[in-house]
Design an enzyme around this catalytic site. Structure first.
Site, PDB file in Angstrom:
ATOM      1  N   ASP A 160       0.925  -1.078  -0.187  1.00 20.30           N
ATOM      2  CA  ASP A 160       0.153   0.088  -0.152  1.00 20.30           C
ATOM      3  C   ASP A 160       0.830   1.277   0.078  1.00 20.30           C
ATOM      4  O   ASP A 160       0.524   2.201  -0.735  1.00 20.30           O
ATOM      5  CB  ASP A 160      -1.040  -0.087   1.180  1.00 20.30           C
ATOM      6  CG  ASP A 160      -0.526  -0.103   2.399  1.00 20.30           C
ATOM      7  OD1 ASP A 160       0.818  -0.314   2.653  1.00 20.30           O
ATOM      8  OD2 ASP A 160      -1.313  -0.029   3.474  1.00 20.30           O
ATOM      9  N   ASP A 170      -5.494   0.087   5.984  1.00 25.70           N
ATOM     10  CA  ASP A 170      -6.471  -0.486   7.130  1.00 25.70           C
ATOM     11  C   ASP A 170      -7.630   0.460   7.305  1.00 25.70           C
ATOM     12  O   ASP A 170      -8.672  -0.090   7.778  1.00 25.70           O
ATOM     13  CB  ASP A 170      -5.672  -0.603   8.198  1.00 25.70           C
ATOM     14  CG  ASP A 170      -4.267  -1.372   8.179  1.00 25.70           C
ATOM     15  OD1 ASP A 170      -4.246  -2.247   7.020  1.00 25.70           O
ATOM     16  OD2 ASP A 170      -3.442  -1.286   9.128  1.00 25.70           O
TER      17      ASP A 170
HETATM   18  C1  GLA Z   1       0.072  -2.386   8.592  1.00 25.50           C
HETATM   19  C2  GLA Z   1      -0.255  -1.096   7.829  1.00 25.50           C
HETATM   20  C3  GLA Z   1      -0.778  -1.123   6.437  1.00 25.50           C
HETATM   21  C4  GLA Z   1      -0.011  -2.057   5.752  1.00 25.50           C
HETATM   22  C5  GLA Z   1       0.333  -3.460   6.154  1.00 25.50           C
HETATM   23  C6  GLA Z   1       1.105  -4.267   5.416  1.00 25.50           C
HETATM   24  O1  GLA Z   1      -0.988  -3.113   8.687  1.00 25.50           O
HETATM   25  O2  GLA Z   1      -0.956  -0.400   8.739  1.00 25.50           O
HETATM   26  O3  GLA Z   1      -0.934   0.195   5.797  1.00 25.50           O
HETATM   27  O4  GLA Z   1       1.141  -1.517   5.172  1.00 25.50           O
HETATM   28  O5  GLA Z   1       0.903  -3.034   7.499  1.00 25.50           O
HETATM   29  O6  GLA Z   1       0.558  -4.593   4.159  1.00 25.50           O
END
Ligand code: GLA
Length: 385
Positions: A40, A176
């Site tokens: 992301d 997320d």
């Molecule tokens: C955490 C971060 C997300 C993403 C994931 C890995 O959850 O909050 O933004 O980068 O790690 O995919």
């Protein structure tokens, strides 16, 4: 153990402590990512679902500029601050999610009113299932409704991310918060983090989602996470691009002999993971279990060998599940890594037996007792049900 959050209990507690009924109760879900980790923040693709574990907030407006928030699950810890003077609270660190989110919100909506809030949630904390994003999105949904703001799900997600990045101090991407805001019942979301465009596909009815918490205490998550992010940025720069989304495997191959090997590996994970995420969206759409199984296995290997974010425990879980499931389902670590959870997408008929496999082997191999959650995909906080 997952706590059973009853909004009735939340409402009762609100009445007892605040002295009247809450105006509303808001909910925002946690998430599990089926494919596309550490993509992301590289402007890549992710494929999460919002899950039926989340954060609830009972709330009412106040006449003044104070925010009074009580965390039911943290010993009914109470925190009060003024909208006119929001600073970082080094002692009650949980309250910084509220504080940071409200600062971000007030940049666009400076005239919001104070509120009384009672918060309770059942997303396992520190497991990589986005308890903090669900908290941020629940706060944003609450203030949006209380103040009748016409905030969109994307806007809320960006504000939640801003709170994490600028106030809490985690340089996370947008996945997320966006899935917590805009997830859809029984659907996976394909999010293009380059322009935040979304597509959805139905999860096949015969497939189930299972989450297994390795219960490894996640250490160094933030510092290692931020290091991975810097390495990705350095790799993109070395290739003469703004971010790894713009780099192809061929272009990376062209600099293989001169780029630092660790940067090469980090970049290879991101580029191949983006391709797997698109392929997984198609595989889910086509109900192609053999492809799902292979893609999840490849993703885990890439997160292990090229991105170095798995642990002995998550590797062990994935190996035992892959062996049991064969082509009838897949398993991979999910989220940021360094412990946390493994996600399984498999034929519903195999789920009970898959749980038995984990219960009979995992503790023996690792000395840890796993927590196991069956999940369904639910609506995000900014989706009308
Ligand atoms: C955490 C971060 C997300 C993403 C994931 C890995 O959850 O909050 O933004 O980068 O790690 O995919």
């Amino acid at each position: 153990m997952i706590k059973d959050t009853s909004t009735d209990a939340l409402k009762q507690y609100f009445i007892q402590t605040i002295g009247h009924k809450p105006e509303l109760i808001c909910h925002a879900p946690g998430r599990v990512n089926l494919m596309g980790d550490h993509t992301d923040y590289n402007n890549g693709f992710v494929l999460p679902i919002a899950i039926d574990f989340g954060t609830d907030i009972a709330a009412s407006l106040r006449d003044d500029r104070l925010v009074r928030v009580i965390a039911l699950d943290i010993d009914q810890n109470e925190n009060i601050f003024s909208l006119d003077d929001i600073i970082f609270d080094p002692e009650n660190t949980w309250s910084n999610y509220v504080r940071g989110t409200i600062i971000a919100l007030m940049q666009t909506y400076p005239d919001i009113k104070g509120a009384d809030l009672v918060v309770s949630g059942n997303v396992p904390q520190g497991a990589g299932l986005s308890s903090s994003a669900s908290f941020e999105i629940a706060i944003l949904s609450t203030f949006s409704q209380l103040n009748q703001l016409s905030m969109s799900g994307v806007e809320a997600a960006l504000k939640g991310q801003q709170a994490e990045n600028e106030f809490v101090g985690c340089n996370c991407g947008i996945m997320d918060q966006l899935i917590s805001a805009l997830g859809r019942k029984e659907q996976v979301m394909l999010l293009d983090c380059h322009d935040l465009s979304l597509q959805y596909a139905s999860l096949p009815k015969n497939l189930s989602v299972l989450i297994i918490n390795s219960n490894v205490k996640r250490g160094l998550v933030d510092s290692e996470y931020n290091t991975r992010r810097e390495q990705c940025e350095a790799a993109a720069k070395y290739c003469g691009k703004n971010n790894l989304r713009e780099v192809t495997l061929n272009e990376l191959g062209a600099v293989k002999s001169t780029i630092e090997p660790i940067l090469y590996q980090r970049a290879r994970h991101v580029i191949t993971e983006n391709n797997r995420t698109l392929a997984m969206f198609t595989a889910v759409h086509n109900q192609d279990l053999a492809a799902i199984s292979q893609l999840m296995a490849d993703s885990h290997q890439s997160l292990k060998n090229d991105f170095a974010v798995t642990t002995y425990e998550t590797d062990t879980l994935v190996a035992m599940l892959a062996q049991f499931l064969g082509e009838q389902g897949g398993a991979r670590m999910t989220g940021g890594g360094f412990g946390g959870c493994v996600v399984v997408l498999a034929d519903e008929l195999l789920i009970d037996a898959a749980i038995d496999v984990v219960l009979s082997q995992y503790q023996q191999k690792t000395g840890l007792v796993p927590d196991i959650y069956r999940c369904s995909a639910v609506n995000g906080a900014f989706v009308d049900s």
